[in-house]
Every structure is written in structure tokens, then in C-alpha cells.
Design an enzyme around this catalytic site. Structure first.
Site, mmCIF file in Angstrom:
data_model
loop_
_atom_site.group_PDB
_atom_site.id
_atom_site.type_symbol
_atom_site.label_atom_id
_atom_site.label_comp_id
_atom_site.label_asym_id
_atom_site.label_seq_id
_atom_site.Cartn_x
_atom_site.Cartn_y
_atom_site.Cartn_z
ATOM 1 N N GLY A 21 0.804 -1.215 0.000
ATOM 2 C CA GLY A 21 0.000 0.000 0.000
ATOM 3 C C GLY A 21 0.836 1.264 0.000
ATOM 4 O O GLY A 21 0.487 2.260 0.635
ATOM 5 N N ALA A 22 1.945 1.243 -0.749
ATOM 6 C CA ALA A 22 2.906 2.346 -0.683
ATOM 7 C C ALA A 22 2.683 3.424 -1.732
ATOM 8 O O ALA A 22 3.549 4.264 -1.942
ATOM 9 C CB ALA A 22 4.330 1.796 -0.822
ATOM 10 N N ASN A 23 1.526 3.432 -2.370
ATOM 11 C CA ASN A 23 1.267 4.461 -3.379
ATOM 12 C C ASN A 23 0.705 5.740 -2.759
ATOM 13 O O ASN A 23 0.584 6.764 -3.438
ATOM 14 C CB ASN A 23 0.316 3.942 -4.457
ATOM 15 C CG ASN A 23 -1.034 3.549 -3.891
ATOM 16 O OD1 ASN A 23 -1.130 2.512 -3.256
ATOM 17 N ND2 ASN A 23 -2.062 4.367 -4.093
ATOM 18 N N ILE A 26 0.862 7.037 4.646
ATOM 19 C CA ILE A 26 2.067 6.787 5.422
ATOM 20 C C ILE A 26 2.949 5.725 4.765
ATOM 21 O O ILE A 26 4.165 5.707 4.974
ATOM 22 C CB ILE A 26 1.739 6.392 6.863
ATOM 23 C CG1 ILE A 26 0.940 5.088 6.918
ATOM 24 C CG2 ILE A 26 0.993 7.505 7.583
ATOM 25 C CD1 ILE A 26 0.757 4.550 8.336
ATOM 26 N N SER A 138 -3.495 0.039 14.628
ATOM 27 C CA SER A 138 -4.166 1.311 14.889
ATOM 28 C C SER A 138 -4.512 1.396 16.368
ATOM 29 O O SER A 138 -4.749 0.366 17.023
ATOM 30 C CB SER A 138 -5.448 1.410 14.053
ATOM 31 O OG SER A 138 -6.292 2.456 14.508
ATOM 32 N N TYR A 164 -13.491 -2.740 11.466
ATOM 33 C CA TYR A 164 -12.148 -2.161 11.366
ATOM 34 C C TYR A 164 -11.355 -2.443 12.636
ATOM 35 O O TYR A 164 -10.197 -2.883 12.585
ATOM 36 C CB TYR A 164 -12.244 -0.659 11.127
ATOM 37 C CG TYR A 164 -10.905 0.040 11.104
ATOM 38 C CD1 TYR A 164 -10.042 -0.106 10.021
ATOM 39 C CD2 TYR A 164 -10.497 0.836 12.170
ATOM 40 C CE1 TYR A 164 -8.812 0.526 10.004
ATOM 41 C CE2 TYR A 164 -9.267 1.477 12.162
ATOM 42 C CZ TYR A 164 -8.427 1.320 11.071
ATOM 43 O OH TYR A 164 -7.201 1.954 11.064
#
Length: 299
Positions: A21-23, A26, A138, A164
Site C-alpha cells: 500500500g505504498a502508493n 504513510i 491502529s 475495522y
């Protein structure tokens, strides 16, 4: 009091780091720092076009590979194609409070993506991981519980925030059980976790239903949030600092919403060793991916 910043990340020359998820958010911020510190950084992203756009803004050796954590076939394909060693795996990607939907394999989207996708990816890559696995949780895990009788929200009315929180609690239980298994196998790899505090990421998206609630949530985040760069610091801390396995990093400020990173506590449910073992066993059944104990010993 010594604080940690991006400048404290040591040279990562010769190391390969995979960031899911580095697009954006954070994940992108952490990847940017690691690339600038001479790591070979692999952006593992669902949208390759967005990944390439993110990579274009980074210096150093950055690659983009497709990975859809909501599809176990994609996870397996990514792991099969990745034959080289990985020094650090950062399980960063996630979805937050979407409308009810399912993954390609039929799991509730948040549990399937945030936990099961990373569970499968980590175990498939583990024989090639040399240093550590970092999983982003989280502070919302404190509101979570693992309902083993209804992990997929099939018997209860769906609550997006509850789902979540369950997935983020699962991230911490996964980290603790992974560390236990690594230690038992005699591996020098460690498992750590981090949370960004309140970070102005794009996880919270308008679902087209309750605009007033959405705008209120965005306003609250805007007041408390730190930047993506600051939100990435706990992840970087967990990835490079000399800390014990099963450590959990988060902001040191008010209610862990912002500030420089430090080691932080977790809820009693996140420290439940029996729940961690049970979740691991259930996750192996659901994903058909197991802990590669013999491969670790052979390595």
C-alpha cells in the site's frame, strides 16, 4: 529526551524493503524515506499506475509490483514471483470503514484485507525474510474484539468501525503469535508493530450515504492529524530501531494521536496469547497458508 526522526533512519544500502500500500499515505512516506536511505524499495500496490506515480517522486532504487491483498490469488502470485531475499516487510496497506463488501475469496473486506491478506503474504515470504516484519495496526484496536463465531459479520448487523477495530486487533495478535513462532523456530527474524496515531491519510473515504457524519469525521481528523511524513515515523521506528520482537511503536503525544514515536502499550485483548494462537489457526484454515517452520530451519 531523545526523539526519533527520519534523519535517524540509518543507511539501508544493500537491503530490500517491501512496503504494501505504498502508493499513498504513510506507506508512501515511509517508502520515500527508505529509498532516500539507499534501500531497494518495492512498492507492493493494487493499482500499478498509482504506484508508478508514487515511485516517480522517490529517489533511489524503487520498483512497483502488483499486489491485491483482497485476493489471495494475487497474494500467492506476488510471493511466487518474488524469489529474492527481503530484509524488511512492512505490512502497511489497509482499508477503513467502507460499506459492507467482500474480498475475492468471500471474506469481509476489512478483515480479509487488513489481516488475512497480510497473514498470507508474510507466511509465503517468510523463508526469504532476513530481518523483520512490521505490521501497521491502529489505536482503534482498543475498541476491537475477535468474534470467532462471526468473523465475517454474517450473523450480526454490520458495523464498519467494529469490523475495522477487529482487523486492527488481529494485526497485533498476529504480530505476537508470529514472534512466538519465530522464537520457537530459532529464527533471528523479529516481528514488530506500529500505529500512526491520527494521520491525514486517504483511508477515510465518503461512501455516498451519510455526508454529514463523513464531513464531521474529516473535520475531527483535520484538527488532530499529523502529516503523512510524521505518521510514518512509528513505522520507520519499528522497522529500523534496535527493539525487541513484539514491540509496538506509536506517537508519544496526547492519547498517542501525534508526536515522535516511542514504544507504546496495547489493550488487554491484544495481549491475549490464547486468542492469538486461535486466530493464527483460524487464519491458516481460511487462507490455506501455514507457518513455514521447516523452511526457516533449512535457511
Amino acid at each position: 529526551m531523545t526523539t526519533f526522526s527520519a534523519s535517524d533512519v540509518p543507511s539501508m544500502a544493500g537491503r530490500t524493503v517491501v512496503v504494501t500500500g505504498a502508493n499513498s499515505g504513510i506507506g508512501r512516506a515511509a517508502a520515500h524515506v527508505l529509498a532516500a536511505k539507499d534501500a531497494r524499495v518495492v512498492l507492493a500496490v493494487r493499482d500499478v499506475g498509482k504506484g508508478r506515480a508514487a515511485a516517480a517522486g522517490m529517489s533511489g532504487r524503487v520498483e512497483v509490483r502488483r499486489l491485491d491483498l483482497a485476493d489471495l490469488a494475487s497474494v500467492r502470485a506476488f510471493a511466487e514471483d518474488f524469489t529474492e531475499p527481503v530484509d524488511v516487510l512492512i505490512n502497511n496497506a489497509g482499508v477503513m470503514i467502507p460499506p459492507f463488501s467482500r474480498t475475492a475469496d468471500g471474506f469481509e473486506l476489512q478483515f480479509g484485507t487488513n489481516h488475512l491478506g497480510h497473514f498470507a503474504l508474510t507466511n509465503l515470504l517468510l523463508p526469504r525474510i532476513r530481518e523483520r516484519v512490521v505490521t501497521v495496526s491502529s489505536s482503534g484496536h482498543r475498541m476491537g474484539s475477535i468474534n470467532f463465531d462471526d468473523l465475517g459479520w454474517e450473523r450480526r448487523p454490520y458495523r464498519a468501525m467494529g469490523a475495522y477495530a477487529q482487523s486492527k486487533l488481529a494485526n497485533l495478535l498476529f504480530t505476537s503469535e508470529l514472534q512466538r513462532r519465530l522464537s520457537e523456530a530459532g529464527s533471528t527474524v523479529i516481528a514488530t508493530a506500529a500505529h500512526p496515531g491520527t494521520s491525514a491519510t486517504n483511508l477515510l473515504r465518503f461512501d455516498g450515504r451519510n455526508r454529514v457524519r463523513y464531513l464531521a469525521a474529516r473535520a475531527a481528523i483535520g484538527l488532530l492529524a499529523q502529516s503523512d511524513d510524521d505518521g510514518a515515523l512509528p513505522t520507520l521506528y519499528a522497522a529500523v530501531k534496535d527493539i525487541p520482537g513484539n514491540s509496538y511503536a506509536g506517537p508519544r503525544g496526547f492519547l498517542e494521536t501525534r508526536g515522535a514515536p516511542k514504544l507504546v502499550g496495547r489493550s488487554a485483548r491484544a495481549r491475549d496469547a490464547e486468542a492469538a494462537r486461535r486466530l493464527w489457526e483460524v487464519s491458516e484454515e481460511l487462507t490455506e497458508v501455514t507457518f513455514p517452520r521447516h523452511s526457516l530451519q533449512a535457511a
